[in-house]
Design an enzyme around this catalytic site. Structure first.
Site, short mmCIF file in Angstrom:
data_model
loop_
_atom_site.label_atom_id
_atom_site.label_comp_id
_atom_site.label_asym_id
_atom_site.label_seq_id
_atom_site.Cartn_x
_atom_site.Cartn_y
_atom_site.Cartn_z
NE ARG A 116 -1.66 -2.22 2.79
CZ ARG A 116 -1.75 -3.49 2.36
NH1 ARG A 116 -2.79 -3.87 1.70
NH2 ARG A 116 -0.80 -4.36 2.64
CB THR A 117 3.31 2.62 2.38
OG1 THR A 117 2.54 2.07 3.44
CG2 THR A 117 3.77 4.01 2.77
CE LYS A 129 26.70 -2.71 -5.27
NZ LYS A 129 26.70 -1.64 -6.28
NE ARG A 134 6.94 0.77 5.10
CZ ARG A 134 5.73 0.22 5.04
NH1 ARG A 134 5.61 -1.06 4.72
NH2 ARG A 134 4.65 0.92 5.27
CG HIS A 172 3.26 3.89 8.69
ND1 HIS A 172 3.37 4.72 7.58
CD2 HIS A 172 2.84 2.68 8.21
CE1 HIS A 172 3.03 4.03 6.50
NE2 HIS A 172 2.71 2.80 6.85
N1 CP Z 1 -0.39 -0.06 5.86
C1 CP Z 1 0.81 -0.30 5.33
O1 CP Z 1 1.82 0.32 5.71
O2 CP Z 1 0.81 -1.25 4.36
P1 CP Z 1 2.09 -1.73 3.54
O3 CP Z 1 3.02 -2.38 4.53
O4 CP Z 1 1.57 -2.67 2.49
O5 CP Z 1 2.72 -0.51 2.94
#
Ligand code: CP
Length: 308
Positions: free
Chosen positions: A52-53, A81, A102, A130
């Site tokens: 999703r993100t 590396k 991320r 998040h």
């Molecule tokens: N909600 C969320 O962060 O989903 P993903 O891990 O798929 O990005």
């Protein structure tokens, strides 16, 4: 230093409300935004899995008329590396206007924001924060309830490692009369720093329980979360705890008719598929809302950085 968003608290209450207002405008008039980021590039740097993100950031940038460059896994980049996060983002800043990152390590997004020279959006750093999931959650709550105040919010599942839970508690403690019901196994309770520094410090009432059903009738929002296998050191503990809460239609018998069920997803077992057709299930609306809020945030940060 250029503005980044690492924690939802980097945005004031007024700014959050402006981001929501722009997202609602994008939903109403998407064509007005179709060229807003023309010739601008978003770099998505994902050193931890995501569906999703990453895809919603990328869809968001395309719908703003911009382009995307991407690292979709740690093993496809020079991180393998031994390249540092700081060197990686300094490099990416030569190609892109804004970064969404991320990383499995808490604090990695902050390190990136100090080195990048372009806006960095934290797309999840370990078990810490998040913030853009919280933006998705807030727009969903606003569209379902029309308010953030006067709500009883149940948070259920892995409240220890659940970074989306920590960010949402932080965001909702800016509003009046929000009552939290924290539902988890003993081993996965909300960390004491969140209870001490956020809930107690700001004077919010909360209940800690292992029992979802006894509090179900009181809830306006039920935020289910996954027990996250990737955060456990011990597979036996994960297997013991993973199915602690499974929401089934039967368990909703005593729930409010206007309960809103949220989940940041991915789901494993914690919400039965049979609930997807219940009008109270909001988790796929939440996915869609995430894209609009990310569009709104990208616009804000690129404007503040003088790039659009
Ligand atoms: N909600 C969320 O962060 O989903 P993903 O891990 O798929 O990005």
């Amino acid at each position: 230093m250029v503005r980044s968003v690492i924690d939802v608290l980097d945005l004031s209450t007024k700014e959050l409300e402006e981001i929501i207002a722009v997202a609602q405008d994008i939903i109403a008039k998407p064509d007005d935004y179709a060229d807003a980021c023309k010739r601008k590039k978003l770099a998505t740097l994902f050193f931890e899995p995501s569906t999703r993100t990453r895809l919603s950031f990328e869809a968001a940038m395309y719908e703003l008329g911009g382009n995307v460059i991407s690292v979709s896994s740690a093993d496809s980049s020079s991180a393998m590396k031994g390249e540092s996060v700081a060197d990686t983002v300094k490099t990416v800043s030569c190609y892109a206007d804004i970064i969404a990152m991320r990383h499995p390590k808490e604090g990695a997004a902050l390190v990136a924001s100090k080195a990048a020279g372009i806006p960095v959006i934290n797309a999840g750093d370990g078990g810490h924060c998040h913030p853009t999931q919280t933006l998705a959650d807030l727009l969903t709550i606003y569209r379902e309830k029309g308010r953030f105040s006067d709500l009883t919010v149940g948070l259920c599942g892995d409240l220890k490692f659940g970074r989306t839970v920590h960010s949402l508690i932080n965001a909702l403690t800016r509003y009046n009369n929000v009552r939290f019901v924290l539902i988890s196994p003993e081993e996965l309770k909300v960390p004491s720093y969140v209870k001490r520094d956020v809930l107690k410090e700001k004077g919010y009432s909360y209940i800690q329980t292992t029992n979802l059903e006894s509090y179900m009738p009181e809830l306006d929002i039920l935020y289910m979360t996954r027990v996250q296998r990737e955060r456990f050191f011990n597979e036996e503990d994960y297997l013991r705890l993973k199915d602690s809460y499974i929401l089934t239609p039967d368990k909703l018998k005593n729930a409010k008719k206007d309960l809103s069920i949220l989940h940041p997803l991915p789901r494993v077992n914690e919400i039965a598929v049979a609930i997807d057709d219940d009008p109270r299930a909001c988790y796929f609306k939440q996915v869609k809302n995430g894209k609009y809020m990310r569009m709104s945030l990208i616009l804000k940060l690129l404007k503040e950085a003088g790039r659009i």
